[in-house]
Scaffold this motif. Structure first.
Motif, PDB file in Angstrom:
ATOM      1  N   GLN A 122       0.828  -1.195   0.000  1.00 23.58           N
ATOM      2  CA  GLN A 122       0.000   0.000   0.000  1.00 23.58           C
ATOM      3  C   GLN A 122       0.870   1.255   0.000  1.00 23.58           C
ATOM      4  O   GLN A 122       2.050   1.205   0.344  1.00 23.58           O
ATOM      5  N   ARG A 127      -2.370   6.869  -8.990  1.00 24.21           N
ATOM      6  CA  ARG A 127      -2.972   6.508  -7.705  1.00 24.21           C
ATOM      7  C   ARG A 127      -4.490   6.635  -7.787  1.00 24.21           C
ATOM      8  O   ARG A 127      -5.022   7.643  -8.262  1.00 24.21           O
ATOM      9  N   LEU A 128      -5.198   5.608  -7.311  1.00 24.56           N
ATOM     10  CA  LEU A 128      -6.660   5.599  -7.319  1.00 24.56           C
ATOM     11  C   LEU A 128      -7.194   5.986  -5.943  1.00 24.56           C
ATOM     12  O   LEU A 128      -6.613   5.623  -4.920  1.00 24.56           O
ATOM     13  N   ARG A 129      -8.297   6.697  -5.917  1.00 28.12           N
ATOM     14  CA  ARG A 129      -8.860   7.160  -4.645  1.00 28.12           C
ATOM     15  C   ARG A 129      -9.349   6.005  -3.769  1.00 28.12           C
ATOM     16  O   ARG A 129      -9.074   5.964  -2.581  1.00 28.12           O
ATOM     17  N   LYS A 130     -10.053   5.092  -4.364  1.00 26.72           N
ATOM     18  CA  LYS A 130     -10.678   4.017  -3.589  1.00 26.72           C
ATOM     19  C   LYS A 130      -9.812   2.754  -3.525  1.00 26.72           C
ATOM     20  O   LYS A 130     -10.248   1.745  -2.982  1.00 26.72           O
ATOM     21  N   CYS A 131      -8.619   2.831  -4.069  1.00 28.81           N
ATOM     22  CA  CYS A 131      -7.720   1.668  -4.050  1.00 28.81           C
ATOM     23  C   CYS A 131      -6.434   2.058  -3.322  1.00 28.81           C
ATOM     24  O   CYS A 131      -5.671   2.902  -3.802  1.00 28.81           O
ATOM     25  N   PRO A 132      -6.147   1.467  -2.151  1.00 35.39           N
ATOM     26  CA  PRO A 132      -4.953   1.836  -1.390  1.00 35.39           C
ATOM     27  C   PRO A 132      -3.677   1.166  -1.883  1.00 35.39           C
ATOM     28  O   PRO A 132      -2.589   1.474  -1.382  1.00 35.39           O
ATOM     29  N   TYR A 180      -2.072  -2.577  -9.021  1.00 35.84           N
ATOM     30  CA  TYR A 180      -3.455  -3.046  -9.113  1.00 35.84           C
ATOM     31  C   TYR A 180      -3.768  -3.450 -10.547  1.00 35.84           C
ATOM     32  O   TYR A 180      -3.067  -3.083 -11.503  1.00 35.84           O
ATOM     33  N   LYS A 224      -9.653  -2.566 -10.882  1.00 33.43           N
ATOM     34  CA  LYS A 224      -9.356  -1.411 -10.014  1.00 33.43           C
ATOM     35  C   LYS A 224      -9.064  -1.852  -8.570  1.00 33.43           C
ATOM     36  O   LYS A 224      -9.321  -1.121  -7.619  1.00 33.43           O
ATOM     37  N   ASP A 225      -8.549  -3.066  -8.432  1.00 32.84           N
ATOM     38  CA  ASP A 225      -8.184  -3.599  -7.118  1.00 32.84           C
ATOM     39  C   ASP A 225      -6.847  -4.325  -7.250  1.00 32.84           C
ATOM     40  O   ASP A 225      -6.350  -4.532  -8.361  1.00 32.84           O
TER      41      ASP A 225
END
Length: 347
Positions: free
Chosen positions: A182, A222-227, A231, A236-237
Motif C-alpha cells: 500500500q 494513484r486511485l482514490r478508492k484503491c490503497p 493493481y 481497479k483492485d
C-alpha cells in the motif's frame, strides 16, 4: 497423584474458567484420562487448537496435506508408540512411494512438533522420538540468470504488469508482499519501503528503494478508492494472481525456466557478491535465520569465488614482490675491508 498436583490442577481449571478456555482444557483432561491416544485422534486436536491459531493459511494447508500420509501409515498408533524405529519404517515406506527427502523431512518435522504439543498439553509424559534425526537433502544448484536475461523477461511483460515485477526484482520482496503493498508503506523521502503486510515471518522489515524501484512504484496513477500501489486496471483492485503475464513474458524471451522467485534470489546474490554482510541480506529478505539466506539465496557463483581467490593470490604475490624490492633497496652497501694493495693484486 498428590496434594501438590491436585492444587495445581485446581488452579489450572479455575484459570481456564476465568479466561474462557475451559472447554478446551476439559477435552485435554479427557484425553489425558484415556489409556492411549492415537495419532489420528490427536492430529485433529492439534490442527484445530494449534495450527488454526498459530499458523498462516498456507502452513495450515501444508500440515493438513502431511497428515493425510502420516495418518495413513501411523494414524492407528498410540502417541507413546511413535518411536524412532517406527519413524525409520515410515521413512522407508515413503521412499518406496517415491517421495523426496525434503518432503519426508517436512512430514517428520510436523509429527515431532505434534508430539511436543502433546507433552505440553499433558497428553503424554515424554517425547518418544525427540532424538530422531532428519534425512540429508541433496542441495540442488538452480540455474544462474544474468542481468540481461532478467531484463529481457521484464521488457517482454505487458505494460500493466511490468511495474509489479520490476519492483520485486529491485527490492527482493515476495510476490504476495508486492500484491498487498500500500502507498503508506512507501517512504520516498528516506527511500525506504516497510513490509508489514502478509510477511511470511509476521515481522516488519525495511528495504531500501533504488531509482528503478521508485519509478516502478510511481508508474501507475494513484486511485482514490484503491490503497494498493500495484493493481489490476480492469478490476481497479490489487492483483490476486498475475502468473499468466509472467509465463507469457518468459516464453517470449525464450527463458521458460525463469521463475518469479529467481528475481528474489538474483537480488540476494548481487548483494552478496557486492560485499554486503550476510546478516544485512537476511534482514532485507526477512528470513528468520541467516542459515536460510546462506543456503538457498545468497550463494556465490563458482566464477565469482574463483575470481575472488585469484585477486587474493595475485595481491599477495604483488605485495611480496614489493616487500622484497623495498628490502633490497634499503639494505646497506657492504664496504670491503681489504687494502688498496691487495685489491690491486687481485685485479
Amino acid at each position: 497423584a498428590n496434594r501438590t498436583a491436585a492444587k495445581s490442577l485446581r488452579d489450572q481449571i479455575k484459570g481456564s474458567i476465568a479466561n474462557g478456555s475451559w472447554r478446551r482444557l476439559q477435552e485435554q483432561l479427557k484425553l489425558r484420562e484415556r489409556e492411549s491416544v492415537s495419532l489420528q485422534a490427536f492430529s485433529n486436536t492439534y490442527l484445530r487448537d494449534y495450527a488454526t491459531v498459530r499458523n498462516k493459511p498456507r502452513s495450515y494447508e501444508r500440515k493438513v496435506t502431511a497428515f493425510k500420509s502420516l495418518n495413513r501409515h501411523l494414524g492407528r498408533l498410540n502417541l507413546e508408540g511413535i518411536s524412532p524405529a517406527v519413524l525409520h519404517n515410515y521413512v522407508r515406506k515413503r521412499q518406496k512411494e517415491g517421495r523426496s527427502n525434503g518432503t519426508i523431512n517436512r512430514e517428520l518435522t510436523i509429527v515431532r512438533h505434534l508430539l511436543e504439543y502433546a507433552v505440553e498439553c499433558g497428553v503424554i509424559a515424554s517425547h518418544p522420538a525427540v532424538r530422531f534425526k532428519s534425512l540429508k537433502e541433496d542441495q540442488k544448484q538452480r540455474q544462474r540468470f544474468t542481468d540481461e536475461e532478467i531484463q529481457a523477461v521484464l521488457d517482454a511483460l505487458r505494460p500493466e504488469c511490468r511495474p509489479l515485477y520490476t519492483f520485486i526484482a529491485e527490492t527482493g520482496c515476495r510476490r504476495g508482499e508486492a500484491f498487498t503493498l500500500q502507498h503508506w508503506q512507501l517512504q520516498l523521502n528516506s527511500r525506504l519501503v516497510v513490509f508489514s503486510e502478509d510477511t511470511k515471518s509476521r515481522k516488519f522489515r525495511y528495504v531500501p528503494l533504488t531509482d528503478a524501484a521508485i519509478s516502478a512504484a510511481q508508474t501507475l496513477p494513484r486511485l482514490r478508492k484503491c490503497p494498493y500501489v500495484f493493481y489490476n486496471p480492469k478490476t481497479k483492485d490489487r492483483w490476486v494472481d498475475c502468473r499468466k503475464a509472467w509465463i507469457e513474458a518468459r516464453k517470449k524471451a525464450k527463458l521458460p525456466e525463469l521463475q518469479v522467485k529467481d528475481l528474489r534470489r538474483h537480488f540476494a546474490i548481487k548483494l552478496a557478491e557486492s560485499g554486503a554482510d550476510m546478516h544485512d541480506i537476511q534482514q532485507v529478505l526477512g528470513h528468520a535465520s541467516v542459515a536460510t539466506t546462506e543456503k538457498y539465496y545468497a550463494q556465490f557463483s563458482p566464477r565469482h569465488s574463483a575470481r575472488k581467490i585469484l585477486r587474493v593470490l595475485e595481491g599477495g604475490r604483488a605485495e611480496m614482490e614489493t616487500k622484497r624490492k623495498h628490502e633490497s633497496e634499503s639494505s646497506p652497501q657492504v664496504v670491503s675491508e681489504e687494502s688498496p694493495k691487495q685489491l690491486k693484486l687481485k685485479a
